[in-house]
Design a protein around this motif. Structure first.
Motif, PDB file in Angstrom:
ATOM      1  N   GLU A  59       0.833  -1.213   0.000  1.00  0.00           N
ATOM      2  CA  GLU A  59       0.000   0.000   0.000  1.00  0.00           C
ATOM      3  C   GLU A  59       0.861   1.253   0.000  1.00  0.00           C
ATOM      4  OE1 GLU A  59      -3.423   2.197   2.759  1.00  0.00           O
ATOM      5  OE2 GLU A  59      -2.568   0.269   3.361  1.00  0.00           O
ATOM      6  N   MET A  60       1.922   1.255   0.788  1.00  0.00           N
ATOM      7  CA  MET A  60       2.814   2.417   0.834  1.00  0.00           C
ATOM      8  C   MET A  60       3.464   2.656  -0.525  1.00  0.00           C
ATOM      9  SD  MET A  60       4.625   1.797   4.555  1.00  0.00           S
ATOM     10  CE  MET A  60       5.746   3.160   4.303  1.00  0.00           C
ATOM     11  N   ALA A  61       3.856   1.589  -1.195  1.00  0.00           N
ATOM     12  CA  ALA A  61       4.490   1.730  -2.510  1.00  0.00           C
ATOM     13  C   ALA A  61       3.497   2.262  -3.550  1.00  0.00           C
ATOM     14  CB  ALA A  61       5.063   0.382  -2.957  1.00  0.00           C
ATOM     15  N   TYR A  62       2.271   1.752  -3.525  1.00  0.00           N
ATOM     16  CA  TYR A  62       1.277   2.221  -4.483  1.00  0.00           C
ATOM     17  C   TYR A  62       0.932   3.698  -4.263  1.00  0.00           C
ATOM     18  CZ  TYR A  62       0.489  -2.710  -5.694  1.00  0.00           C
ATOM     19  OH  TYR A  62       0.636  -4.002  -6.121  1.00  0.00           O
ATOM     20  N   ARG A  63       0.884   4.105  -3.019  1.00  0.00           N
ATOM     21  CA  ARG A  63       0.589   5.505  -2.731  1.00  0.00           C
ATOM     22  C   ARG A  63       1.746   6.409  -3.185  1.00  0.00           C
ATOM     23  NH1 ARG A  63      -3.904   6.371   0.287  1.00  0.00           N
ATOM     24  NH2 ARG A  63      -4.814   4.579   1.393  1.00  0.00           N
ATOM     25  N   LYS A  64       2.959   5.940  -3.065  1.00  0.00           N
ATOM     26  CA  LYS A  64       4.115   6.706  -3.560  1.00  0.00           C
ATOM     27  C   LYS A  64       4.043   6.829  -5.076  1.00  0.00           C
ATOM     28  CE  LYS A  64       7.368   5.525   0.140  1.00  0.00           C
ATOM     29  NZ  LYS A  64       8.647   4.815   0.465  1.00  0.00           N
ATOM     30  N   ALA A  65       3.594   5.765  -5.715  1.00  0.00           N
ATOM     31  CA  ALA A  65       3.464   5.809  -7.177  1.00  0.00           C
ATOM     32  C   ALA A  65       2.428   6.859  -7.583  1.00  0.00           C
ATOM     33  CB  ALA A  65       3.080   4.435  -7.703  1.00  0.00           C
ATOM     34  N   MET A  66       1.329   6.909  -6.875  1.00  0.00           N
ATOM     35  CA  MET A  66       0.281   7.894  -7.212  1.00  0.00           C
ATOM     36  C   MET A  66       0.714   9.306  -6.857  1.00  0.00           C
ATOM     37  SD  MET A  66      -3.344   5.969  -6.382  1.00  0.00           S
ATOM     38  CE  MET A  66      -2.886   5.473  -4.720  1.00  0.00           C
ATOM     39  N   SER A  67       1.608   9.456  -5.884  1.00  0.00           N
ATOM     40  CA  SER A  67       2.109  10.795  -5.578  1.00  0.00           C
ATOM     41  C   SER A  67       3.012  11.302  -6.702  1.00  0.00           C
ATOM     42  CB  SER A  67       2.889  10.785  -4.251  1.00  0.00           C
ATOM     43  OG  SER A  67       4.068  10.009  -4.373  1.00  0.00           O
ATOM     44  N   GLN A  68       3.675  10.407  -7.419  1.00  0.00           N
ATOM     45  CA  GLN A  68       4.494  10.783  -8.568  1.00  0.00           C
ATOM     46  C   GLN A  68       3.630  11.020  -9.799  1.00  0.00           C
ATOM     47  OE1 GLN A  68       7.835  11.372  -8.540  1.00  0.00           O
ATOM     48  NE2 GLN A  68       7.836  10.970  -6.317  1.00  0.00           N
ATOM     49  N   GLN A  69       2.611  10.194  -9.957  1.00  0.00           N
ATOM     50  CA  GLN A  69       1.715  10.306 -11.107  1.00  0.00           C
ATOM     51  C   GLN A  69       0.313   9.910 -10.635  1.00  0.00           C
ATOM     52  OE1 GLN A  69       2.739   7.816 -14.429  1.00  0.00           O
ATOM     53  NE2 GLN A  69       1.471   8.976 -15.868  1.00  0.00           N
ATOM     54  N   SER A  70      -0.535  10.907 -10.429  1.00  0.00           N
ATOM     55  CA  SER A  70      -1.833  10.675  -9.792  1.00  0.00           C
ATOM     56  C   SER A  70      -2.730   9.756 -10.596  1.00  0.00           C
ATOM     57  CB  SER A  70      -2.543  12.016  -9.573  1.00  0.00           C
ATOM     58  OG  SER A  70      -2.743  12.677 -10.811  1.00  0.00           O
ATOM     59  N   VAL A  73      -2.874   4.118 -13.416  1.00  0.00           N
ATOM     60  CA  VAL A  73      -3.968   3.155 -13.364  1.00  0.00           C
ATOM     61  C   VAL A  73      -3.555   1.897 -12.616  1.00  0.00           C
ATOM     62  CG1 VAL A  73      -5.534   1.759 -14.761  1.00  0.00           C
ATOM     63  CG2 VAL A  73      -4.888   4.050 -15.518  1.00  0.00           C
ATOM     64  N   ALA A  74      -2.348   1.430 -12.842  1.00  0.00           N
ATOM     65  CA  ALA A  74      -1.886   0.201 -12.218  1.00  0.00           C
ATOM     66  C   ALA A  74      -1.869   0.327 -10.700  1.00  0.00           C
ATOM     67  CB  ALA A  74      -0.487  -0.160 -12.739  1.00  0.00           C
ATOM     68  N   ALA A  75      -1.443   1.502 -10.193  1.00  0.00           N
ATOM     69  CA  ALA A  75      -1.385   1.712  -8.749  1.00  0.00           C
ATOM     70  C   ALA A  75      -2.791   1.704  -8.150  1.00  0.00           C
ATOM     71  CB  ALA A  75      -0.664   3.014  -8.436  1.00  0.00           C
ATOM     72  N   SER A  76      -3.727   2.413  -8.775  1.00  0.00           N
ATOM     73  CA  SER A  76      -5.106   2.448  -8.266  1.00  0.00           C
ATOM     74  C   SER A  76      -5.743   1.064  -8.318  1.00  0.00           C
ATOM     75  CB  SER A  76      -5.937   3.443  -9.083  1.00  0.00           C
ATOM     76  OG  SER A  76      -5.388   4.738  -9.022  1.00  0.00           O
ATOM     77  N   TYR A  77      -5.563   0.387  -9.443  1.00  0.00           N
ATOM     78  CA  TYR A  77      -6.181  -0.923  -9.628  1.00  0.00           C
ATOM     79  C   TYR A  77      -5.635  -1.937  -8.622  1.00  0.00           C
ATOM     80  CZ  TYR A  77      -7.534  -5.251 -11.995  1.00  0.00           C
ATOM     81  OH  TYR A  77      -8.057  -6.486 -12.297  1.00  0.00           O
ATOM     82  N   ASN A  78      -4.320  -2.015  -8.484  1.00  0.00           N
ATOM     83  CA  ASN A  78      -3.709  -2.988  -7.569  1.00  0.00           C
ATOM     84  C   ASN A  78      -4.003  -2.641  -6.108  1.00  0.00           C
ATOM     85  OD1 ASN A  78      -2.676  -4.299  -9.786  1.00  0.00           O
ATOM     86  ND2 ASN A  78      -0.629  -3.376  -9.622  1.00  0.00           N
ATOM     87  N   LEU A  79      -4.066  -1.323  -5.825  1.00  0.00           N
ATOM     88  CA  LEU A  79      -4.416  -0.915  -4.461  1.00  0.00           C
ATOM     89  C   LEU A  79      -5.848  -1.328  -4.151  1.00  0.00           C
ATOM     90  CD1 LEU A  79      -3.359   0.563  -1.974  1.00  0.00           C
ATOM     91  CD2 LEU A  79      -4.213   2.692  -2.955  1.00  0.00           C
ATOM     92  N   GLY A  80      -6.741  -1.200  -5.135  1.00  0.00           N
ATOM     93  CA  GLY A  80      -8.118  -1.649  -4.948  1.00  0.00           C
ATOM     94  C   GLY A  80      -8.204  -3.146  -4.714  1.00  0.00           C
ATOM     95  N   ALA A  92     -11.947  -0.310  -1.587  1.00  0.00           N
ATOM     96  CA  ALA A  92     -11.657  -1.028  -2.831  1.00  0.00           C
ATOM     97  C   ALA A  92     -12.510  -0.487  -3.979  1.00  0.00           C
ATOM     98  CB  ALA A  92     -11.915  -2.522  -2.641  1.00  0.00           C
ATOM     99  N   LEU A  93     -13.799  -0.203  -3.710  1.00  0.00           N
ATOM    100  CA  LEU A  93     -14.687   0.334  -4.725  1.00  0.00           C
ATOM    101  C   LEU A  93     -14.196   1.702  -5.187  1.00  0.00           C
ATOM    102  CD1 LEU A  93     -17.327   0.120  -6.335  1.00  0.00           C
ATOM    103  CD2 LEU A  93     -18.500   1.178  -4.391  1.00  0.00           C
ATOM    104  N   TYR A  94     -13.776   2.534  -4.251  1.00  0.00           N
ATOM    105  CA  TYR A  94     -13.281   3.862  -4.606  1.00  0.00           C
ATOM    106  C   TYR A  94     -12.050   3.770  -5.521  1.00  0.00           C
ATOM    107  CZ  TYR A  94     -10.935   8.366  -4.063  1.00  0.00           C
ATOM    108  OH  TYR A  94     -10.291   9.552  -4.302  1.00  0.00           O
ATOM    109  N   ALA A  99      -9.554   3.865 -11.037  1.00  0.00           N
ATOM    110  CA  ALA A  99      -8.831   3.200 -12.126  1.00  0.00           C
ATOM    111  C   ALA A  99      -9.651   3.200 -13.416  1.00  0.00           C
ATOM    112  CB  ALA A  99      -8.478   1.770 -11.717  1.00  0.00           C
ATOM    113  N   ALA A 100     -10.961   2.924 -13.300  1.00  0.00           N
ATOM    114  CA  ALA A 100     -11.818   2.931 -14.488  1.00  0.00           C
ATOM    115  C   ALA A 100     -11.873   4.321 -15.120  1.00  0.00           C
ATOM    116  CB  ALA A 100     -13.211   2.455 -14.113  1.00  0.00           C
ATOM    117  N   LYS A 101     -11.827   5.355 -14.307  1.00  0.00           N
ATOM    118  CA  LYS A 101     -11.865   6.732 -14.817  1.00  0.00           C
ATOM    119  C   LYS A 101     -10.575   7.092 -15.539  1.00  0.00           C
ATOM    120  CE  LYS A 101     -12.359  11.508 -13.216  1.00  0.00           C
ATOM    121  NZ  LYS A 101     -12.558  12.376 -12.016  1.00  0.00           N
ATOM    122  N   ASP A 102      -9.432   6.677 -14.985  1.00  0.00           N
ATOM    123  CA  ASP A 102      -8.132   7.047 -15.560  1.00  0.00           C
ATOM    124  C   ASP A 102      -7.682   6.087 -16.660  1.00  0.00           C
ATOM    125  OD1 ASP A 102      -7.990   9.179 -13.788  1.00  0.00           O
ATOM    126  OD2 ASP A 102      -6.925   7.997 -12.264  1.00  0.00           O
TER     127      ASP A 102
END
Length: 288
Positions: A59-70, A73-80, A92-94, A99-102
């Motif tokens: 989770e920490m790694a995925y959040r760091k990825a989204m902080s670099q590039q909001s 899609v891969a970070a949002s999807y895998n975090l979900g 998970a739904l959020y 991910a579906a939006k981006d």
């Protein structure tokens, strides 16, 4: 001539500034590329931790990825997917909706909507799950798993609708039953009120009857007040009778009158005694 010189001056300034603008754009693209690379590296780290079932590190790694590039899609999807595995369906739904939006490809959209449908089924939102699986099939009509899940969601939505209709009927029946009970209670209250009124009238009649009896008793009893009034009338009558007038004779006249009356009474008494001696009978029997 002046305008010509001014136009040449502007052209020179533009030619001088153009290399600077191109250089700045190149720097922005370079920085963006660096952020994308960092985001991909964080996603890779998160995937590795996720496979090792270390979701906290993932989770920490995925959040760091989204902080670099909001919009990674891969970070949002895998975090979900991680939140879904942990049982946190709301989060998970959020993340899958994000991910579906981006998502930019049909493959990414299909996977995101497919997982959204599964999460909605877990939350017992069957009607909404049907729409999510339909969106997934629009992006990949050949996915049999999505098609099967869609059929299950439709069946669930049908049962949900029937249950809602049944609940509505039960609610209407309960409402009718409640209204009927309320009406019965109102009728009973009305009867009770009428009974109380009749009882009050009966009590009032008894009181009137008792007052009548008391009145008759009072009329049958000797009227002491009436006697007192009668006595008072007698007293008044006595007062109305002529009273002896005080004597106007002097002492000597009164004395002479009394002597005359005594003398007359003596003569009358002597006469009566003489008549008794003449008519007296001789007793033949001897007194004991």
């Amino acid at each position: 001539m002046k305008n010509l010189i001014l136009d040449k001056y502007k052209l020179i300034l533009w030619m001088v500034a153009l290399p600077s603008l191109i250089c700045a754009q190149e720097l922005d693209e370079k920085a963006l590329l660096q952020k994308q690379n960092k985001a991909q590296l964080f996603v890779a780290e998160g995937n590795e931790s996720f496979q090792n079932e270390d979701f906290i590190t993932a989770e920490m790694a995925y959040r760091k990825a989204m902080s670099q590039q909001s919009n990674t899609v891969a970070a949002s999807y895998n975090l979900g997917n991680g939140f879904y595995k942990e049982g946190n369906f709301d989060e998970a739904l959020y993340r899958h909706e994000q991910a579906a939006k981006d998502a930019t490809s049909k493959t990414e959209k299909h996977k995101a909507f497919h997982n959204i449908g599964n999460i909605l089924m877990q939350n017992q939102l069957c009607k909404e799950a049907v729409e999510a699986f339909k969106n997934a099939l629009r992006n990949n009509p050949n996915d049999d798993e999505t098609r099967y899940n869609l059929a299950m969601a439709k069946e669930c939505a049908k049962h949900e609708k029937e249950q809602d209709e049944k609940d509505d009927e039960d609610s209407d029946d309960k409402k009718d039953e409640k209204d009927e009970k309320n009406q019965e209670q109102q009728d009973q209250d009305k009867k009770d009120e009428q009974g109380d009124d009749n009882e009050d009238k009966k009590d009032q009649g008894d009181e009137d009857k008792q007052d009548g009896n008391d009145k008759e008793d009072e009329e049958g009893k000797p009227d002491e007040d009436k006697d007192e009034n009668d006595k008072g009338d007698d007293s008044d009558k006595q007062q109305q009778q002529p009273q002896p007038r005080p004597s106007t004779l002097n002492g000597q006249q009164i004395k002479n009158l009394l002597e005359a009356l005594n003398d007359k009474e003596s003569k009358v008494q002597e006469k009566i005694n003489a008549e008794k001696q003449k008519g007296a009978k001789v007793k033949n029997e001897k007194d004991w």
